[in-house]
Design an enzyme around this catalytic site. Structure first.
Site, PDB file in Angstrom:
ATOM      1  N   ASP A  29       0.850  -1.198   0.000  1.00  0.00           N
ATOM      2  CA  ASP A  29       0.000   0.000   0.000  1.00  0.00           C
ATOM      3  C   ASP A  29       0.887   1.250   0.000  1.00  0.00           C
ATOM      4  O   ASP A  29       1.901   1.307   0.692  1.00  0.00           O
ATOM      5  CB  ASP A  29      -0.923  -0.018   1.226  1.00  0.00           C
ATOM      6  CG  ASP A  29      -2.078   0.950   1.078  1.00  0.00           C
ATOM      7  OD1 ASP A  29      -3.224   0.497   0.939  1.00  0.00           O
ATOM      8  OD2 ASP A  29      -1.840   2.189   1.090  1.00  0.00           O
ATOM      9  N   ILE A  30       0.472   2.246  -0.767  1.00  0.00           N
ATOM     10  CA  ILE A  30       1.261   3.479  -0.894  1.00  0.00           C
ATOM     11  C   ILE A  30       1.226   4.298   0.392  1.00  0.00           C
ATOM     12  O   ILE A  30       2.112   5.120   0.638  1.00  0.00           O
ATOM     13  CB  ILE A  30       0.736   4.315  -2.104  1.00  0.00           C
ATOM     14  CG1 ILE A  30       1.810   5.230  -2.654  1.00  0.00           C
ATOM     15  CG2 ILE A  30      -0.526   5.091  -1.766  1.00  0.00           C
ATOM     16  CD1 ILE A  30       1.472   5.819  -4.024  1.00  0.00           C
ATOM     17  N   ASN A  86     -12.974  -3.338   2.280  1.00  0.00           N
ATOM     18  CA  ASN A  86     -13.868  -2.204   2.491  1.00  0.00           C
ATOM     19  C   ASN A  86     -14.867  -2.155   1.344  1.00  0.00           C
ATOM     20  O   ASN A  86     -14.497  -2.383   0.193  1.00  0.00           O
ATOM     21  CB  ASN A  86     -13.074  -0.898   2.534  1.00  0.00           C
ATOM     22  CG  ASN A  86     -12.185  -0.808   3.763  1.00  0.00           C
ATOM     23  OD1 ASN A  86     -12.537  -1.323   4.830  1.00  0.00           O
ATOM     24  ND2 ASN A  86     -11.039  -0.170   3.627  1.00  0.00           N
ATOM     25  N   VAL A  95     -11.026   2.912  -3.755  1.00  0.00           N
ATOM     26  CA  VAL A  95     -10.661   2.393  -5.083  1.00  0.00           C
ATOM     27  C   VAL A  95     -11.655   1.279  -5.418  1.00  0.00           C
ATOM     28  O   VAL A  95     -11.783   0.290  -4.667  1.00  0.00           O
ATOM     29  CB  VAL A  95      -9.217   1.852  -5.111  1.00  0.00           C
ATOM     30  CG1 VAL A  95      -8.892   1.293  -6.487  1.00  0.00           C
ATOM     31  CG2 VAL A  95      -8.221   2.950  -4.731  1.00  0.00           C
ATOM     32  N   HIS A  99     -10.137  -5.221  -3.306  1.00  0.00           N
ATOM     33  CA  HIS A  99      -8.784  -5.446  -2.798  1.00  0.00           C
ATOM     34  C   HIS A  99      -8.881  -5.880  -1.355  1.00  0.00           C
ATOM     35  O   HIS A  99      -9.692  -5.372  -0.592  1.00  0.00           O
ATOM     36  CB  HIS A  99      -7.928  -4.178  -2.932  1.00  0.00           C
ATOM     37  CG  HIS A  99      -8.602  -2.922  -2.481  1.00  0.00           C
ATOM     38  ND1 HIS A  99      -9.527  -2.250  -3.272  1.00  0.00           N
ATOM     39  CD2 HIS A  99      -8.522  -2.230  -1.323  1.00  0.00           C
ATOM     40  CE1 HIS A  99      -9.964  -1.188  -2.615  1.00  0.00           C
ATOM     41  NE2 HIS A  99      -9.387  -1.164  -1.426  1.00  0.00           N
ATOM     42  N   HIS A 101      -7.031  -5.851   2.035  1.00  0.00           N
ATOM     43  CA  HIS A 101      -5.936  -5.273   2.820  1.00  0.00           C
ATOM     44  C   HIS A 101      -5.347  -6.370   3.703  1.00  0.00           C
ATOM     45  O   HIS A 101      -6.095  -7.173   4.293  1.00  0.00           O
ATOM     46  CB  HIS A 101      -6.468  -4.169   3.742  1.00  0.00           C
ATOM     47  CG  HIS A 101      -6.975  -2.943   3.057  1.00  0.00           C
ATOM     48  ND1 HIS A 101      -6.222  -1.802   2.925  1.00  0.00           N
ATOM     49  CD2 HIS A 101      -8.174  -2.669   2.484  1.00  0.00           C
ATOM     50  CE1 HIS A 101      -6.932  -0.872   2.298  1.00  0.00           C
ATOM     51  NE2 HIS A 101      -8.126  -1.369   2.025  1.00  0.00           N
TER      52      HIS A 101
HETATM   53  P1  5GP Z   1      -9.740   1.434   0.215  1.00  0.00           P
HETATM   54  O1  5GP Z   1      -9.802   2.738   0.962  1.00  0.00           O
HETATM   55  O2  5GP Z   1     -10.428   1.537  -1.132  1.00  0.00           O
HETATM   56  O3  5GP Z   1     -10.179   0.244   1.009  1.00  0.00           O
HETATM   57  O4  5GP Z   1      -8.196   1.165  -0.039  1.00  0.00           O
HETATM   58  C1  5GP Z   1      -7.494   1.706  -1.106  1.00  0.00           C
HETATM   59  C2  5GP Z   1      -6.042   1.625  -0.736  1.00  0.00           C
HETATM   60  O5  5GP Z   1      -5.271   1.837  -1.899  1.00  0.00           O
HETATM   61  C3  5GP Z   1      -5.614   2.681   0.285  1.00  0.00           C
HETATM   62  O6  5GP Z   1      -5.081   2.035   1.440  1.00  0.00           O
HETATM   63  C4  5GP Z   1      -4.576   3.509  -0.459  1.00  0.00           C
HETATM   64  O7  5GP Z   1      -3.507   3.929   0.363  1.00  0.00           O
HETATM   65  C5  5GP Z   1      -4.122   2.568  -1.550  1.00  0.00           C
HETATM   66  N1  5GP Z   1      -3.682   3.235  -2.767  1.00  0.00           N
HETATM   67  C6  5GP Z   1      -4.319   4.260  -3.404  1.00  0.00           C
HETATM   68  N2  5GP Z   1      -3.638   4.606  -4.504  1.00  0.00           N
HETATM   69  C7  5GP Z   1      -2.556   3.779  -4.572  1.00  0.00           C
HETATM   70  C8  5GP Z   1      -1.486   3.666  -5.506  1.00  0.00           C
HETATM   71  O8  5GP Z   1      -1.369   4.375  -6.511  1.00  0.00           O
HETATM   72  N3  5GP Z   1      -0.547   2.714  -5.245  1.00  0.00           N
HETATM   73  C9  5GP Z   1      -0.621   1.907  -4.149  1.00  0.00           C
HETATM   74  N4  5GP Z   1       0.355   1.000  -3.993  1.00  0.00           N
HETATM   75  N5  5GP Z   1      -1.635   1.977  -3.261  1.00  0.00           N
HETATM   76  C10 5GP Z   1      -2.590   2.915  -3.469  1.00  0.00           C
END
Ligand code: 5GP
Ligand code: ZN
Length: 123
Positions: A29-30, A86, A95, A99, A101
């Site tokens: 994760d970024i 999520n 996103v 995915h 986590h």
């Molecule tokens: P969500 O909030 O949808 O459950 O998780 C999306 C995750 O994707 C977040 O933890 C966010 O930090 C990660 N994320 C968003 N953009 C990028 C990216 O460009 N690269 C990577 N490696 N992770 C990302």
């Protein structure tokens, strides 16, 4: 399709890929929320967990097994880890490509809090 995670799958956007096979890829994760914070995603674009078709139940099971494999490879199988999907706004999804986590490396709080200012569970 304008999907960030499809672009990572297609190597149009770089990511620290830590696992891949014919069905899934996993990358760091970024914005990590724990010493280990990886995301396991299917190569197939599925927007949310509301849209998992019957034919993809094994795919989702495989995602969970890959999460466990990654945790073990990093030495977190015994100390423990958390896997989270999520879904939509209240689930905190940002996103829209499913995915999983995988978080590990510190004690993780429970329960999750919807209202950060109150720091109390909100019914
Ligand atoms: P969500 O909030 O949808 O459950 O998780 C999306 C995750 O994707 C977040 O933890 C966010 O930090 C990660 N994320 C968003 N953009 C990028 C990216 O460009 N690269 C990577 N490696 N992770 C990302
Ligand atoms: Zn996608």
């Amino acid at each position: 399709m304008d999907c960030l995670f499809c672009k990572i799958i297609n190597k149009e956007i770089p990511a620290e890929i830590i696992y891949e096979d014919d069905q899934v890829i996993a990358f760091n994760d970024i914005n990590p929320q724990a010493p280990m914070h990886a995301l396991v995603i299917p190569r197939k674009h599925i927007p949310t967990t509301n849209e998992i078709p019957d034919e993809d139940t094994a795919l989702v099971g495989h995602m969970v097994q890959v999460a466990a494999k990654i945790a073990k490879q990093n030495g977190y199988d015994e100390s423990g880890y958390r896997t989270v999907f999520n879904c939509n706004t209240h689930g905190g999804q940002t996103v829209y490509h499913i995915h999983l986590h995988v978080l590990a490396g510190k004690p993780l709080g429970w329960p999750p809090y919807f209202d950060e200012s109150l720091k109390q569970p909100v019914a």
